[in-house]
Write a protein that holds these residues in place. Structure first.
Motif, PDB file in Angstrom:
ATOM      1  N   UNK A 146      -9.558 -78.342 -22.267  1.00  0.00           N
ATOM      2  CA  UNK A 146      -8.686 -77.411 -23.002  1.00  0.00           C
ATOM      3  C   UNK A 146      -7.234 -77.841 -22.950  1.00  0.00           C
ATOM      4  N   UNK A 147      -7.009 -79.120 -23.200  1.00  0.00           N
ATOM      5  CA  UNK A 147      -5.645 -79.636 -23.050  1.00  0.00           C
ATOM      6  C   UNK A 147      -4.659 -78.942 -23.956  1.00  0.00           C
ATOM      7  N   UNK A 148      -3.563 -78.521 -23.376  1.00  0.00           N
ATOM      8  CA  UNK A 148      -2.493 -77.904 -24.141  1.00  0.00           C
ATOM      9  C   UNK A 148      -2.678 -76.405 -24.340  1.00  0.00           C
ATOM     10  N   UNK A 149      -3.878 -75.900 -24.099  1.00  0.00           N
ATOM     11  CA  UNK A 149      -4.072 -74.453 -24.275  1.00  0.00           C
ATOM     12  C   UNK A 149      -3.810 -73.755 -22.949  1.00  0.00           C
ATOM     13  N   UNK A 150      -3.577 -72.448 -22.993  1.00  0.00           N
ATOM     14  CA  UNK A 150      -3.323 -71.728 -21.729  1.00  0.00           C
ATOM     15  C   UNK A 150      -4.527 -71.763 -20.787  1.00  0.00           C
ATOM     16  N   UNK A 151      -5.717 -72.112 -21.339  1.00  0.00           N
ATOM     17  CA  UNK A 151      -6.924 -72.183 -20.502  1.00  0.00           C
ATOM     18  C   UNK A 151      -7.089 -73.544 -19.844  1.00  0.00           C
ATOM     19  N   UNK A 152      -6.114 -74.414 -20.071  1.00  0.00           N
ATOM     20  CA  UNK A 152      -6.254 -75.780 -19.575  1.00  0.00           C
ATOM     21  C   UNK A 152      -6.597 -75.816 -18.086  1.00  0.00           C
ATOM     22  N   UNK A 153      -7.508 -76.730 -17.728  1.00  0.00           N
ATOM     23  CA  UNK A 153      -7.871 -76.909 -16.317  1.00  0.00           C
ATOM     24  C   UNK A 153      -7.976 -78.392 -16.017  1.00  0.00           C
ATOM     25  N   UNK A 154      -7.676 -78.782 -14.791  1.00  0.00           N
ATOM     26  CA  UNK A 154      -7.727 -80.196 -14.410  1.00  0.00           C
ATOM     27  C   UNK A 154      -8.154 -80.300 -12.958  1.00  0.00           C
ATOM     28  N   UNK A 155      -8.995 -81.296 -12.657  1.00  0.00           N
ATOM     29  CA  UNK A 155      -9.392 -81.522 -11.259  1.00  0.00           C
ATOM     30  C   UNK A 155      -9.286 -83.004 -10.920  1.00  0.00           C
ATOM     31  N   UNK A 156      -8.931 -83.287  -9.673  1.00  0.00           N
ATOM     32  CA  UNK A 156      -9.081 -84.612  -9.090  1.00  0.00           C
ATOM     33  C   UNK A 156      -9.887 -84.399  -7.818  1.00  0.00           C
ATOM     34  N   UNK A 157     -11.091 -84.908  -7.783  1.00  0.00           N
ATOM     35  CA  UNK A 157     -11.954 -84.660  -6.635  1.00  0.00           C
ATOM     36  C   UNK A 157     -11.906 -85.858  -5.698  1.00  0.00           C
ATOM     37  N   UNK A 158     -11.597 -85.607  -4.434  1.00  0.00           N
ATOM     38  CA  UNK A 158     -11.617 -86.691  -3.454  1.00  0.00           C
ATOM     39  C   UNK A 158     -13.064 -86.927  -3.034  1.00  0.00           C
ATOM     40  N   UNK A 159     -13.521 -88.169  -3.161  1.00  0.00           N
ATOM     41  CA  UNK A 159     -14.917 -88.521  -2.869  1.00  0.00           C
ATOM     42  C   UNK A 159     -14.965 -89.356  -1.617  1.00  0.00           C
ATOM     43  N   UNK A 160     -15.678 -88.885  -0.613  1.00  0.00           N
ATOM     44  CA  UNK A 160     -15.850 -89.685   0.599  1.00  0.00           C
ATOM     45  C   UNK A 160     -17.333 -89.894   0.837  1.00  0.00           C
ATOM     46  N   UNK A 161     -17.746 -91.141   1.046  1.00  0.00           N
ATOM     47  CA  UNK A 161     -19.144 -91.416   1.362  1.00  0.00           C
ATOM     48  C   UNK A 161     -19.232 -91.842   2.818  1.00  0.00           C
ATOM     49  N   UNK A 162     -20.338 -91.537   3.452  1.00  0.00           N
ATOM     50  CA  UNK A 162     -20.519 -91.961   4.848  1.00  0.00           C
ATOM     51  C   UNK A 162     -20.405 -93.493   4.950  1.00  0.00           C
ATOM     52  N   UNK A 163     -21.028 -94.184   4.001  1.00  0.00           N
ATOM     53  CA  UNK A 163     -20.987 -95.656   4.049  1.00  0.00           C
ATOM     54  C   UNK A 163     -19.545 -96.151   3.923  1.00  0.00           C
ATOM     55  N   UNK A 164     -18.785 -95.510   3.030  1.00  0.00           N
ATOM     56  CA  UNK A 164     -17.399 -95.927   2.814  1.00  0.00           C
ATOM     57  C   UNK A 164     -16.530 -95.655   4.028  1.00  0.00           C
ATOM     58  N   UNK A 165     -16.739 -94.509   4.670  1.00  0.00           N
ATOM     59  CA  UNK A 165     -15.929 -94.172   5.842  1.00  0.00           C
ATOM     60  C   UNK A 165     -16.323 -95.062   7.020  1.00  0.00           C
ATOM     61  N   UNK A 166     -17.643 -95.281   7.183  1.00  0.00           N
ATOM     62  CA  UNK A 166     -18.093 -96.125   8.302  1.00  0.00           C
ATOM     63  C   UNK A 166     -17.500 -97.517   8.230  1.00  0.00           C
ATOM     64  N   UNK A 167     -17.510 -98.093   7.016  1.00  0.00           N
ATOM     65  CA  UNK A 167     -17.060 -99.492   6.945  1.00  0.00           C
ATOM     66  C   UNK A 167     -15.565 -99.610   7.173  1.00  0.00           C
ATOM     67  N   UNK A 168     -14.787 -98.628   6.731  1.00  0.00           N
ATOM     68  CA  UNK A 168     -13.339 -98.736   6.953  1.00  0.00           C
ATOM     69  C   UNK A 168     -13.001 -98.447   8.422  1.00  0.00           C
ATOM     70  N   UNK A 169     -13.751 -97.528   9.046  1.00  0.00           N
ATOM     71  CA  UNK A 169     -13.529 -97.254  10.473  1.00  0.00           C
ATOM     72  C   UNK A 169     -13.861 -98.501  11.299  1.00  0.00           C
ATOM     73  N   UNK A 170     -14.994 -99.132  10.990  1.00  0.00           N
ATOM     74  CA  UNK A 170     -15.379-100.342  11.735  1.00  0.00           C
ATOM     75  C   UNK A 170     -14.330-101.432  11.557  1.00  0.00           C
ATOM     76  N   UNK A 171     -13.862-101.586  10.315  1.00  0.00           N
ATOM     77  CA  UNK A 171     -12.831-102.594  10.044  1.00  0.00           C
ATOM     78  C   UNK A 171     -11.592-102.308  10.887  1.00  0.00           C
TER      79      UNK A 171
END
Ligand code: NAD
Ligand code: MN
Length: 358
Positions: A146-171
């Motif tokens: 609904x861009x530009x309308x008063x009903x406009x909504x927007x999200x940015x979702x932070x995505x964390x995966x166990x595999x992604x967190x494990x590998x950066x922690x190990x690094x």
């Protein structure tokens, strides 16, 4: 003699100025070492390319650089193009598909450089920040309706995966273990973000058990900004999410004297894809085209590139040359309070590389 293929992607603004300087310096190191050579392919992708072709890099762009030994990158960001287009169209379009999940950002006060912190005159500030570079807040998940309308909504979702967190922690634990103090701080925000950040903390504790010789602590990101300023000597290696580390490392760079000095390596540790080396600064619209950009961040990134290629002798030689030049205030660019130009600093570093006892 071994020849390394380097893909140089200067990008926009001062990116083009500092990458040209970086390529000159790499050539000088190779000449002086005489045990390897560089073949540099230059790709003029970025804002100007976008204005002609409607995209930041060609569709087969990644195929053109996939087999290079390393990438030297300048900056994505053009005054006439929205930042999210330039960033996602070039830098993230390389980092994410090439799975450069570990972004390593060393911070140290180099000789001759003054930290804005009164309590720091060198060894008190010697950090490496490890930034998760493949997911988290920059996963690109979200939408806008609904861009530009008063009903406009927007999200940015932070995505964390166990595999992604494990590998950066190990690094990060492995990197902390390789440094003399064997000290790691895990940055979090699990008080407010009660799902992904809580998993982040749990994985950190699990991985920590594999690294009994590493001392580690956990710190909320807001408190971490204060600790960086008030107790810099209490920090050594740091691991943080994509967004948190992005912010903390600009602060770190400023505390070490200037954003123009700070380097970074975007590593694909498994070496399935090339890794990418770049100064952490952006296109610096306010000084572009003036010939006064500080090239030290790019030169230090070139040191990390040489380390990644496994050439310790060349990496040490270049780092010593950089430190010899920063120690001399005649070669400080305006961001460091001096009057030197990019070309003066580049010439001085090349002379230091060539120097008989360098
Ligand atoms: P910036 O890093 O470009 O500039 C911030 C300030 O630091 C400016 O005052 C600039 O003059 C100064 N500065 C930065 N590097 C310097 C250097 N080498 N020598 C001397 N002074 C230096 O950040 P910004 O202004 O927020 O962003 C400008 C553009 O760059 C935006 O389009 C942004 O999206 C982009 N950007 C790209 C990257 C990247 O590609 N990795 C990183 C940051 C910003
Ligand atoms: Mn940044």
């Amino acid at each position: 003699m071994k020849t390394y293929a380097i893909a140089a992607i200067p990008g926009d603004g001062i990116g083009t100025e500092v990458v040209s300087a970086g390529v000159e310096v790499l050539a000088a190191v190779a000449r002086r070492e005489a045990s390897f050579a560089f073949k540099v392919d230059r790709f003029d992708w970025g804002g100007e390319y976008y204005k002609k072709h409607g995209r930041m890099m060609p569709e087969n762009g990644r195929d053109l650089i996939r087999t290079h030994d390393a990438i030297l990158f300048g900056s994505a960001g053009h005054p006439e193009i929205p930042d999210h287009i330039t960033l996602w169209g070039l830098r993230l379009a390389i980092c994410q598909p090439f799975d450069q999940y570990a972004n390593v950002r060393p911070t140290r006060v180099l000789p001759g450089i003054t930290s804005p912190l009164r309590s720091v005159d060198g060894p008190e500030l010697d950090w490496v920040i490890v930034r998760e570079n493949s997911e988290g807040e920059y996963a690109g998940v979200g939408g806008r309706v609904h861009q530009g309308s008063p009903l406009e909504a927007a999200t940015d979702v932070a995505m964390f995966t166990r595999a992604g967190v494990e590998r950066i922690m190990r690094f990060a634990f492995r990197l902390a273990r390789s440094r003399p103090r064997k000290l790691l701080t895990v940055v979090t925000k699990s008080n407010a973000q009660r799902h992904a950040m809580v998993m982040w903390d749990e994985v950190a504790s699990e991985v920590a058990r594999e690294f009994k010789d590493v001392t580690w602590d956990k710190m909320l990101v807001d408190a971490m900004t204060m600790r960086m300023v008030m107790r810099p000597q209490s920090i050594d290696t740091v691991v943080a999410t994509n967004l948190h580390a992005d912010i903390l490392s600009d602060l770190a760079a400023a505390l070490a004297g200037s954003l123009g000095i700070a380097p970074t390596a975007n590593l694909n540790p498994e070496r399935t894809f090339p890794s990418m080396f770049e100064p952490i600064h952006g296109s610096a619209f306010d000084i572009m085209g003036k010939g006064i950009a500080n090239p030290i961040g790019t030169f230090w990134s070139a040191v990390m590139l040489l380390e990644h290629l496994g050439d310790k002798s060349a990496a040490d030689r270049l780092m010593k040359a950089i430190e010899r030049v920063t120690a001399d205030k005649r070669f400080h660019t305006p961001d460091l309070g001096g009057t030197a130009r990019t070309a003066d600093v580049t010439k001085a570093v090349i002379e230091a590389i060539d120097g008989a006892n360098a």
